[in-house]
Design a protein around this motif. Structure first.
Motif, short mmCIF file in Angstrom:
data_model
loop_
_atom_site.label_atom_id
_atom_site.label_comp_id
_atom_site.label_asym_id
_atom_site.label_seq_id
_atom_site.Cartn_x
_atom_site.Cartn_y
_atom_site.Cartn_z
N ARG A 174 40.70 26.73 8.62
CA ARG A 174 39.54 25.87 8.47
C ARG A 174 39.88 24.51 9.06
N LEU A 223 31.01 25.90 9.62
CA LEU A 223 30.83 26.37 8.25
C LEU A 223 29.96 25.43 7.44
N HIS A 245 43.35 29.33 5.70
CA HIS A 245 42.32 29.93 4.84
C HIS A 245 42.75 31.35 4.48
N ALA A 270 33.25 26.89 0.39
CA ALA A 270 32.13 27.03 1.34
C ALA A 270 30.80 27.24 0.65
N GLU A 322 35.24 27.09 10.89
CA GLU A 322 36.06 28.23 10.45
C GLU A 322 36.48 29.01 11.68
N LYS A 323 37.79 29.19 11.82
CA LYS A 323 38.37 29.91 12.97
C LYS A 323 39.05 31.16 12.45
N ASN A 324 38.49 32.36 12.83
CA ASN A 324 39.08 33.61 12.35
C ASN A 324 40.31 33.97 13.15
N GLN A 333 43.69 20.76 10.05
CA GLN A 333 43.33 22.13 9.71
C GLN A 333 44.11 22.62 8.51
#
Length: 985
Positions: free
Chosen positions: A133, A84, A123, A52, A74-76, A120
């Motif tokens: 990601r 991102l 991460h 990143a 970006e998916k937490n 995907q």
């Protein structure tokens, strides 16, 4: 036979063309899928090493993989998604993840249709899963795309189109003649188009299959068909001979017809030239050809019709009230109405329009004439003409006149008197300047309430431009704060009185609500009917904010944002009145933070303020929405609980408060622990007034502190009596301290082996005015709770140093004097200076003094305690840990403290016997002290058996009533001598 050969050759050619088209389609389809998968695989490879902090995308990269845009999301672990990184051309519609992974899908945007896919990757950071990601990419299906040009290059086609049922997305077509014709035929008929001898290209319409992609795409292909020219040559020779024969016959017939036609045509042309020259009376002479005679009759009818039309136009122009005149291509004035004649003298006698325009002495008019001559209309040309002694404003429009072939044959000029309009515009500009210059917003509506105009101040205040609000209803800015009744009252006053003034809340374009002072007036016409409403308003946000700030300062604590003492009392009064009226129970909780002063003194007020803010947040989350929490002062908070059904409701909230505040805090690298003592008073059992409830809750809170802090207590009457006693004790203590009635007594420390005293301990003692001693167990806690302990400790230090000076003057060797320090005194920043000042005032050596501190006192702030003890050691004083074994007893910290002596607490000595638990504990303490080379003193020794056991395990220095009670300083030498004498015997 010729026709049969033709059809057989045609069938063979079509079969060959179908085979070629199928092959072309397969090559294009294979390459299309290859390029898509190649791009996907390259992007997946890059995703494996994606960083990143370092961009890996470039225009060349996208060009190499035919991708138009790439977006990395970006998916937490909570499911939140953010962009991102992104590259390429995309808009807001593309900037969201797809619903499917590892599939090609259609995606629409303002830039057009695109073919998009996403995948995907997990991460992780430091081996911990932090989310996913998502890599999304797409290629636009657009005309002349490099991708479709590649397809043509690979398949050898002259044209390729990618389309859906009704929309062409991608197209690449050769400019060769015939390609576009075949392509359009395929699109129209949706079937195979074969080549012909006139057009060598063929085409077809096939589904385009995409691996892991959507259906519904079609590929149109156009290509050159080999063999077409050969097939055409076969029949060319067959028709050449027949064509020569037909041509010869045509020439002979043409020569015959030409002679007959010329005679009749000359008659018709002669008649037409006469009409062209304006001879409307000439008649047509008929000839031998019927058709020519018909044309002559038509021309005659047209002449009569145009003559009538010309007269009609002339009458129409003269009937207009605007000056109008026209001219031909030679500049001759051909038309002029009576208004133009009145305005311009002799215009009807002039033959040259150029001369007329030059006489007007206006360069713009001359330029307009030239533009009209060149075919360019000129509009809104304004001139000023003096007419009958006054100036008149005329606006002219000059336009070229064309014949039916578009050839310029002249021009026409039309004027309009705009004098009254210009005067009105001047007055309007003045009004508009006033309208736009005022600092107050102005809004004008029609009789239906729709906005017709606003000024600049309106735009500045609301954020809406003029174009955005014209035609809209003002309710578009409605905030929703006011009820329908409010607006009904406003309109009632407006319709009755024609005026309404007041304060109202509206909403800006950005959604912010704001207050304004509004005045609305109705504008009526001559008949009294309302035609407009005029609203004038000003933004009073700053005024409101000032009022709110004053309100905030007056009723809310500036640090925590909680209600302050004033607002608390107001809400308590309101809640109490409601409880009395509804016959309900309510409670007041008094919350005090335990040892908060220690945080302020050790870590500073900044950390103390952060702690108070966090405590406030925890208090608010511990109560119900209907309850109130307030900050009275310092570390004191209060809570009002209403609508109670049982004491369990109160206990639930109180326990939640104690537990919440007792959880650890983390500020600026410090982990802090603090507790709360909570006192509870209930209406009506514990009081029926605000003052009674608050006072009794305060009393209950002090009772909670006496119970060891970090708990809650309900008020009862016995607490009140105890509170009164403590208050009385505090008042007496202050008086006694002012009179220096609290003095140190001294208890000897004895070496049980030699029988000689080795030092004394200074202990505070108080005898009241009646000569009755007051126990330190009673007045020391009162001094601590009322903030008197530091002052008392300083007084004991001064008196002890004074006594040491007296003993030294008597040449009495008293060993050392131990002085007890309270927790508050130990944390007092003036402690070192107070001790130095006492030593210097009485001229004693620091080595004769010893300070006693407890384990708990030092463990509250280990690093700070080490520094204070080090400072005392640097002065030459000895350090003792009092009541050892009853506190933390952390051995890891003990070795870091500069300790000289451990004093074994009396609770271990009282029941000490060989073989019991106390003996085991004391033996362990003695062994540890010997290993650490730390001296020992056993407190509370009262029997000879205790002394003998202590000597047997190596603890020789003792202190207790066995050898004497604490006594006045003047009695110490006598008690000292008595003990030495008893041992010598």
């Amino acid at each position: 036979m010729l026709w049969t050969s033709y059809k057989n050759a045609e069938t063979a050619l079509q079969f060959e063309q179908i085979t070629q088209i199928d092959q072309t389609h397969k090559l294009a389809e294979q390459h299309f899928n290859y390029r898509l998968n190649e791009s996907r695989h390259m992007l997946e490879a890059i995703a494996k090493t994606f960083d990143a902090n370092r961009s890996v995308f470039s225009p060349q990269f996208l060009q190499d993989i035919i991708i138009d845009y790439v977006i990395v999301f970006e998916k937490n672990i909570e499911g939140d998604i953010k962009v991102l990184e992104s590259f390429g051309l995309f808009d807001e519609q593309n900037s969201k993840p797809l619903f499917k992974n590892d599939k090609f899908v259609f995606e629409k945007s303002r830039r057009g249709q695109s073919l998009a896919f996403q995948f995907q990757e997990v991460h992780e950071e430091n081996g911990q899963l932090v989310g996913m990601r998502i890599f999304k990419a797409g290629v636009y299906l657009k005309k002349n795309s490099p991708l479709v040009n590649e397809l043509r290059s690979v398949s050898g086609a002259s044209a390729h189109m990618i389309m859906s049922d009704d929309t062409v997305f991608v197209e690449s077509t050769s400019l060769e003649n015939g390609v576009a014709e075949v392509r359009d035929a395929v699109l129209e008929k949706r079937e195979t188009i074969f080549s012909t001898k006139e057009n060598i290209f063929s085409g077809d319409f096939h589904p385009l299959k995409i691996k892991d992609g959507p259906q519904g795409l079609y590929l149109v292909s156009v290509m050159t068909s080999q063999g077409t020219q050969t097939w055409g040559e076969t029949f060319r020779g067959s028709v050449i001979f027949g064509g020569q024969v037909v041509l010869l016959a045509a020439i002979l017939v043409t020569l015959l017809l030409r002679k007959i036609t010329n005679s009749n045509l000359n008659k018709l042309l002669s008649f037409a030239h006469a009409v062209q020259n304006g001879d409307t009376k000439r008649l047509y002479q008929k000839g031998s050809i019927y058709e020519f005679n018909q044309v002559g009759e038509v021309i005659t009818g047209m002449v009569h019709h145009l003559s009538a039309k010309s007269k009609y136009i002339e009458d129409l122009v003269n009937a207009t009230i605007t000056p109008t005149f026209a001219w031909d291509d030679k500049g001759n004035i051909t038309l002029c109405n009576h208004v133009a004649k009145d305005l311009f003298d002799q215009i009807d006698t002039m033959e040259d329009i150029h001369l007329f325009f030059k006489r007007q002495n206006n360069s713009q008019m001359i330029q307009a004439l030239e533009n009209a001559a060149n075919g360019k209309p000129f509009s809104s040309l304004e001139t000023v003409i003096r007419l009958e002694g006054s100036l008149r404003h005329y606006v002219w429009n000059l336009s070229p006149l064309h014949d039916r072939f578009g050839i310029i044959i002249g021009g026409i000029a039309q004027g309009q008197d705009v004098t009254d309009r210009r005067l009105a515009e001047r007055r309007l500009r003045l009004s508009a300047k006033v309208f736009d210059s005022t600092i107050e917003a102005i809004m004008i509506t029609d009789d239906k309430g729709d906005i017709v105009d606003v000024n600049t101040a309106f735009t500045d205040i609301t954020g809406y431009s003029r174009n955005e609000v014209i035609g809209q209803n003002p309710r578009m800015m409605k905030s929703g704060r006011h009820s329908e009744e409010f607006y009904n009252t406003m309109w009632s006053d407006l319709m009755t009185n024609g005026l309404w003034r007041g304060e109202i809340w509206d909403r800006r374009k950005n959604g912010d609500e704001f207050p304004k002072m509004l005045s609305i007036s109705a504008s009526r016409n001559e008949s009294g009917r309302v035609t407009n409403y005029v609203a004038v308003f000003s933004d009073i946000t700053n005024k409101k904010e000032s009022e709110e700030k004053l309100e905030q300062l007056a009723h809310f604590d500036p640090l925590t944002g909680l209600p302050n003492r004033v607002l608390f009392h107001d809400r308590l009064y309101t809640s109490l009145a409601r409880s009395k009226r509804e016959k309900e129970h309510m409670a007041v909780l008094f919350v005090d933070l335990d040892r908060f002063k220690q945080v302020n003194d050790s870590l500073g007020h900044r950390v103390g303020d952060l702690l108070l803010k966090e405590v406030s947040k925890r208090l608010k989350t511990s109560i119900r929405e209907i309850d109130t929490v307030a900050r009275l002062s310092g570390d004191e908070f209060t809570v009002i609980l209403t609508d109670l059904t049982s004491d369990e409701d109160i206990e639930l909230v109180a326990s939640r408060i104690v537990k919440s505040i007792g959880a650890p805090y983390f500020f600026e690298g410090h982990e802090l622990f603090i507790s709360a003592s909570v006192g509870i008073a209930i209406y009506p059992t514990d009081g029926d007034s605000s003052a009674d409830l608050l006072r009794n809750a305060d009393v209950a809170m002090y009772h909670a502190k006496e119970k060891g802090r970090n708990n809650y207590q309900f008020f009862n009457l016995s607490m009140n009596d105890k509170a009164h006693n403590q208050l009385s004790m505090a008042n007496k203590l202050r008086i006694a301290m002012n009179k220096n009635a609290i003095i140190p007594h001294y208890q000897l420390k004895i070496d049980s082996v030699t029988g000689k005293p080795v030092g004394v301990e200074a202990l505070a003692r108080w005898t009241d005015d009646n000569g009755q001693p007051i126990s330190p167990a009673e007045f020391i806690p009162v001094a601590e709770e009322n903030g008197l302990i530091v002052k008392l400790g300083k007084s004991i230090i001064q008196q002890t140093c004074f006594q040491a000076r007296m003993w030294q003057d008597m040449q009495f060797d008293f060993g050392s004097i131990a002085i007890n320090l309270s927790a508050q005194q130990f944390r007092d920043r003036n402690l070192i200076n107070d001790i130095k000042e006492a030593i210097e005032d009485h001229r004693i050596v620091p080595t004769c003094l010893e300070v006693e501190v407890t384990e708990n006192m030092m463990m509250e702030d280990v690093e700070g305690a080490i520094q204070i003890l080090a400072d005392l050691k640097d002065m030459g004083m000895r350090i003792s840990i009092d009541d050892f074994g009853t506190g933390y007893s952390s051995l890891s910290y003990l070795k870091r403290f500069p300790v000289d002596t451990l004093k074994i607490d009396r609770s271990f000595v009282h029941d000490i016997k060989p073989g019991n638990d106390d003996a085991a504990i004391v033996s362990a303490i003695v062994s540890m002290a010997h290993e650490l080379k730390i001296d020992l003193v056993a407190e509370g020794v009262e029997t000879k058996e205790q002394v003998d056991f202590l000597k047997s395990i190596g603890c020789t220095v003792v202190q207790g009533f066995l050898y004497g009670k604490p006594c006045h300083g003047g009695q110490v030498p006598l008690q000292w001598a008595r003990i030495e004498e008893e041992f010598s015997q």
